[in-house]
Design a protein around this motif. Structure first.
Motif, PDB file in Angstrom:
ATOM      1  N   LEU A  42     -31.885 -39.205-100.475  1.00 18.45           N
ATOM      2  CA  LEU A  42     -30.921 -40.020-100.724  1.00 18.45           C
ATOM      3  C   LEU A  42     -29.528 -39.679-100.298  1.00 18.45           C
ATOM      4  O   LEU A  42     -29.127 -40.615 -99.400  1.00 18.45           O
ATOM      5  N   VAL A  43     -29.307 -38.405-100.036  1.00 17.84           N
ATOM      6  CA  VAL A  43     -27.999 -38.208 -99.403  1.00 17.84           C
ATOM      7  C   VAL A  43     -27.948 -38.240 -97.911  1.00 17.84           C
ATOM      8  O   VAL A  43     -26.872 -38.625 -97.315  1.00 17.84           O
ATOM      9  N   GLN A  44     -29.146 -37.805 -97.244  1.00 20.44           N
ATOM     10  CA  GLN A  44     -29.325 -37.972 -95.881  1.00 20.44           C
ATOM     11  C   GLN A  44     -29.186 -39.445 -95.593  1.00 20.44           C
ATOM     12  O   GLN A  44     -28.702 -39.884 -94.511  1.00 20.44           O
ATOM     13  N   GLN A  45     -29.771 -40.648 -96.619  1.00 18.62           N
ATOM     14  CA  GLN A  45     -29.641 -42.094 -96.115  1.00 18.62           C
ATOM     15  C   GLN A  45     -28.512 -42.539 -96.461  1.00 18.62           C
ATOM     16  O   GLN A  45     -27.886 -43.296 -95.476  1.00 18.62           O
ATOM     17  N   PHE A  46     -27.758 -42.345 -97.505  1.00 24.78           N
ATOM     18  CA  PHE A  46     -26.574 -43.084 -97.876  1.00 24.78           C
ATOM     19  C   PHE A  46     -25.456 -42.093 -97.885  1.00 24.78           C
ATOM     20  O   PHE A  46     -24.223 -42.605 -98.019  1.00 24.78           O
ATOM     21  N   PRO A  99     -29.337 -31.453 -96.060  1.00 23.70           N
ATOM     22  CA  PRO A  99     -29.233 -31.550 -97.621  1.00 23.70           C
ATOM     23  C   PRO A  99     -30.345 -30.859 -98.229  1.00 23.70           C
ATOM     24  O   PRO A  99     -31.503 -31.526 -97.967  1.00 23.70           O
ATOM     25  N   ILE A 100     -30.360 -29.869 -98.686  1.00 24.09           N
ATOM     26  CA  ILE A 100     -31.470 -29.148 -99.553  1.00 24.09           C
ATOM     27  C   ILE A 100     -31.143 -28.901-101.034  1.00 24.09           C
ATOM     28  O   ILE A 100     -31.745 -28.358-101.731  1.00 24.09           O
ATOM     29  N   PHE A 101     -29.737 -28.961-101.409  1.00 24.37           N
ATOM     30  CA  PHE A 101     -29.019 -28.269-102.585  1.00 24.37           C
ATOM     31  C   PHE A 101     -29.860 -28.928-103.848  1.00 24.37           C
ATOM     32  O   PHE A 101     -29.972 -28.498-104.605  1.00 24.37           O
ATOM     33  N   SER A 102     -29.911 -30.201-103.731  1.00 19.63           N
ATOM     34  CA  SER A 102     -30.383 -31.047-104.901  1.00 19.63           C
ATOM     35  C   SER A 102     -31.957 -30.347-105.363  1.00 19.63           C
ATOM     36  O   SER A 102     -32.381 -30.655-106.404  1.00 19.63           O
ATOM     37  N   SER A 103     -32.653 -30.066-104.403  1.00 18.12           N
ATOM     38  CA  SER A 103     -33.957 -29.495-104.549  1.00 18.12           C
ATOM     39  C   SER A 103     -33.808 -28.325-105.458  1.00 18.12           C
ATOM     40  O   SER A 103     -34.867 -28.127-106.257  1.00 18.12           O
ATOM     41  N   PHE A 104     -33.028 -27.332-105.183  1.00 18.08           N
ATOM     42  CA  PHE A 104     -32.825 -26.324-106.018  1.00 18.08           C
ATOM     43  C   PHE A 104     -32.332 -26.698-107.571  1.00 18.08           C
ATOM     44  O   PHE A 104     -33.290 -26.148-108.441  1.00 18.08           O
ATOM     45  N   HIS A 105     -31.756 -27.577-107.701  1.00 13.88           N
ATOM     46  CA  HIS A 105     -31.439 -27.991-109.193  1.00 13.88           C
ATOM     47  C   HIS A 105     -32.402 -28.577-109.726  1.00 13.88           C
ATOM     48  O   HIS A 105     -32.613 -28.730-110.870  1.00 13.88           O
ATOM     49  N   ALA A 161     -22.991 -38.537 -99.651  1.00 13.61           N
ATOM     50  CA  ALA A 161     -23.175 -38.049-101.028  1.00 13.61           C
ATOM     51  C   ALA A 161     -22.051 -39.008-102.026  1.00 13.61           C
ATOM     52  O   ALA A 161     -22.390 -39.126-103.174  1.00 13.61           O
ATOM     53  N   VAL A 162     -21.102 -39.422-101.287  1.00 10.87           N
ATOM     54  CA  VAL A 162     -19.956 -40.498-101.953  1.00 10.87           C
ATOM     55  C   VAL A 162     -21.017 -41.373-102.673  1.00 10.87           C
ATOM     56  O   VAL A 162     -20.871 -41.748-104.065  1.00 10.87           O
ATOM     57  N   GLN A 163     -21.784 -42.356-101.831  1.00 12.80           N
ATOM     58  CA  GLN A 163     -22.200 -43.429-102.170  1.00 12.80           C
ATOM     59  C   GLN A 163     -23.485 -43.211-103.347  1.00 12.80           C
ATOM     60  O   GLN A 163     -23.644 -43.802-104.795  1.00 12.80           O
ATOM     61  N   VAL A 164     -24.116 -41.916-103.116  1.00  9.40           N
ATOM     62  CA  VAL A 164     -25.478 -41.507-104.111  1.00  9.40           C
ATOM     63  C   VAL A 164     -24.400 -41.092-105.564  1.00  9.40           C
ATOM     64  O   VAL A 164     -24.854 -41.637-106.685  1.00  9.40           O
ATOM     65  N   VAL A 165     -23.385 -40.644-105.630  1.00  6.44           N
ATOM     66  CA  VAL A 165     -22.885 -40.251-106.757  1.00  6.44           C
ATOM     67  C   VAL A 165     -22.014 -41.332-107.367  1.00  6.44           C
ATOM     68  O   VAL A 165     -22.172 -41.523-108.610  1.00  6.44           O
ATOM     69  N   ARG A 166     -21.331 -42.052-106.658  1.00  2.37           N
ATOM     70  CA  ARG A 166     -20.582 -43.254-106.980  1.00  2.37           C
ATOM     71  C   ARG A 166     -21.604 -44.183-107.843  1.00  2.37           C
ATOM     72  O   ARG A 166     -21.341 -44.691-109.158  1.00  2.37           O
ATOM     73  N   TYR A 167     -22.562 -44.505-106.870  1.00  2.00           N
ATOM     74  CA  TYR A 167     -23.529 -45.621-107.763  1.00  2.00           C
ATOM     75  C   TYR A 167     -24.415 -44.828-108.772  1.00  2.00           C
ATOM     76  O   TYR A 167     -25.053 -45.790-109.711  1.00  2.00           O
ATOM     77  N   LEU A 205     -25.124 -35.089-109.417  1.00  2.00           N
ATOM     78  CA  LEU A 205     -23.819 -34.793-109.283  1.00  2.00           C
ATOM     79  C   LEU A 205     -23.621 -33.211-109.264  1.00  2.00           C
ATOM     80  O   LEU A 205     -22.709 -32.973-108.259  1.00  2.00           O
ATOM     81  N   PHE A 206     -24.038 -32.529-110.146  1.00  2.00           N
ATOM     82  CA  PHE A 206     -23.634 -31.088-110.074  1.00  2.00           C
ATOM     83  C   PHE A 206     -24.128 -30.238-108.868  1.00  2.00           C
ATOM     84  O   PHE A 206     -23.517 -29.625-108.022  1.00  2.00           O
ATOM     85  N   PRO A 207     -25.287 -30.541-108.151  1.00  2.00           N
ATOM     86  CA  PRO A 207     -25.743 -30.086-107.059  1.00  2.00           C
ATOM     87  C   PRO A 207     -24.763 -30.313-105.805  1.00  2.00           C
ATOM     88  O   PRO A 207     -24.435 -29.513-104.891  1.00  2.00           O
ATOM     89  N   LEU A 208     -24.352 -31.714-105.930  1.00  2.07           N
ATOM     90  CA  LEU A 208     -23.439 -31.941-104.820  1.00  2.07           C
ATOM     91  C   LEU A 208     -21.976 -31.470-104.813  1.00  2.07           C
ATOM     92  O   LEU A 208     -21.287 -31.209-104.082  1.00  2.07           O
ATOM     93  N   MET A 209     -21.369 -31.259-106.104  1.00  3.39           N
ATOM     94  CA  MET A 209     -20.360 -30.652-106.498  1.00  3.39           C
ATOM     95  C   MET A 209     -20.223 -29.408-105.963  1.00  3.39           C
ATOM     96  O   MET A 209     -19.246 -28.891-105.404  1.00  3.39           O
ATOM     97  N   PHE A 210     -21.522 -28.662-106.443  1.00  6.21           N
ATOM     98  CA  PHE A 210     -21.476 -27.156-105.844  1.00  6.21           C
ATOM     99  C   PHE A 210     -21.465 -27.121-104.279  1.00  6.21           C
ATOM    100  O   PHE A 210     -20.707 -26.291-103.653  1.00  6.21           O
ATOM    101  N   ALA A 211     -22.285 -27.947-103.655  1.00  6.53           N
ATOM    102  CA  ALA A 211     -22.363 -27.845-102.149  1.00  6.53           C
ATOM    103  C   ALA A 211     -21.097 -28.134-101.662  1.00  6.53           C
ATOM    104  O   ALA A 211     -20.636 -27.568-100.680  1.00  6.53           O
TER     105      ALA A 211
END
Length: 346
Positions: free
Chosen positions: A219-223, A92-98, A225-231, A266-272
């Motif tokens: 965070l996405v690597q550790q937990f 995962p590197i998408f969030s870094s761009f955002h 995408a679903v958990q990161v966005v949900r919580y 949320l938006f980075p993971l949604m696009f990814a």
């Protein structure tokens, strides 16, 4: 312009973004995401000074339509590039761009305030920023991943299935998170905050979001995408609920910080996740959910404005808190997102 006329004029940007989202998939299929990002990055930057030279509401509306159109196609081209690059990295590197987008928003707001304080006119301000942006877009564009035009020239796709749920998540987020940009200053003023303090609401939101997006990939690597966005969404909803219940300046800044941190990824993971939709070109899938999110950004201010008019501004933030809770429920749509190393470029 009166506040009502200004509000209508500013809708031009969202209208242009909607038109861009409807055609972006075709542009990327014709040219490839590298050429789209480079060309529209330069074009959007060069159109910016035009906004400082248009002296009537009608012409400014038209200029904002053009600017929103160019900028959203650039946005979709960049996110298509990011999806291809993330696949090559295999992590995962998408969030870094955002995160860099948030850094740019924060820097832009501070620079704008500083240049306005120096008495620089909007035209010269926009010319300075637009000229710099065009040069950077041209140089950076030459270093993007090569991407061949696609024979599958698919235009706008009506989302369905998991893609529809992703789009609904973006729609709710655009309204909920957008409430900070549109209404936090108004609410803080109603609570008795001085104008200088009320104006800091958006800057605090972007600064905290920058922190959240900078740590989002880890965070996405550790937990996952679903958990990161949900919580994260629950954190944003909780923060706004505290702001509504407390009715204090401190409580509102707490809510702003929770929204910035909780909704950051949320938006980075949604696009990814959209870029991985089976059987669909990444650009077409990203454009589909981007259009739904833009529509949320279009109707959100009107919806929250009606709630504020019928009830109070405080009530509008209660609606925003509820929508953040809905986003938490819709996080299951990210369950299929996974980063696997691949050699695809677009």
């Amino acid at each position: 312009m009166s506040a009502a006329v200004l509000g209508l004029v500013l809708l031009g940007n969202m209208l242009g973004a909607l038109l861009g989202g409807l055609t972006a998939g075709i542009w990327v299929a014709w040219w490839g995401s590298r050429r789209v990002a480079r060309t529209f990055g330069v074009a959007a930057s060069l159109s910016l000074p035009l906004l400082g030279a248009l002296l009537t509401p009608a012409w400014l509306f038209a200029g904002l339509v053009l600017y929103g159109f160019l900028l959203n196609i650039l946005n979709i081209g960049m996110n298509t590039q990011a999806a291809a690059l993330e696949a090559r990295y295999g992590r995962p590197i998408f969030s870094s761009f955002h995160a860099l987008w948030s850094a740019g928003a924060l820097l832009g707001s501070l620079a704008g305030a500083g240049l306005a304080g120096l008495g620089l006119s909007p035209f010269w301000h926009f010319l300075l920023v637009g000229g710099t942006g065009a040069g950077l877009a041209w140089q950076a564009g030459s270093r993007l991943l090569a991407a061949s035009p696609s024979p599958q020239r698919q235009g706008f796709v009506l989302p369905k299935g998991a893609l529809l749920v992703l789009g609904l998540m973006g729609f709710c987020t655009a309204i909920s998170d957008g409430s900070i940009a549109g209404w936090s200053g108004v609410y803080l003023r109603s609570l008795g905050a001085p104008e200088s303090l009320a104006a800091l609401g958006f800057a605090v939101h972007q600064a905290v979001m920058l922190v959240g997006r900078s740590s989002g990939d880890w965070l996405v690597q550790q937990f996952g995408a679903v958990q990161v966005v949900r919580y994260g969404s629950l954190l944003g909803s909780f923060g706004l609920a505290v702001a509504v219940v407390s009715g204090t300046v401190e409580g509102m800044f707490f809510g702003i910080a929770c929204m910035g941190l909780g909704m950051a990824t949320l938006f980075p993971l949604m696009f990814a996740a959209a870029a991985q939709t089976p059987g669909m070109p990444p650009a077409a899938a990203i454009a589909s959910i981007s259009t739904m999110s833009t529509f949320g950004g279009l109707v959100g201010p009107m919806l929250l404005g009606i709630v504020a008019e019928v009830g109070t501004v405080r009530a509008s933030f209660a609606v925003a808190a509820l929508l953040a809770g809905v986003v938490s429920y819709l996080a299951f749509s990210l369950a299929g997102y996974q980063v696997a190393r691949t050699q695809t470029s677009d």
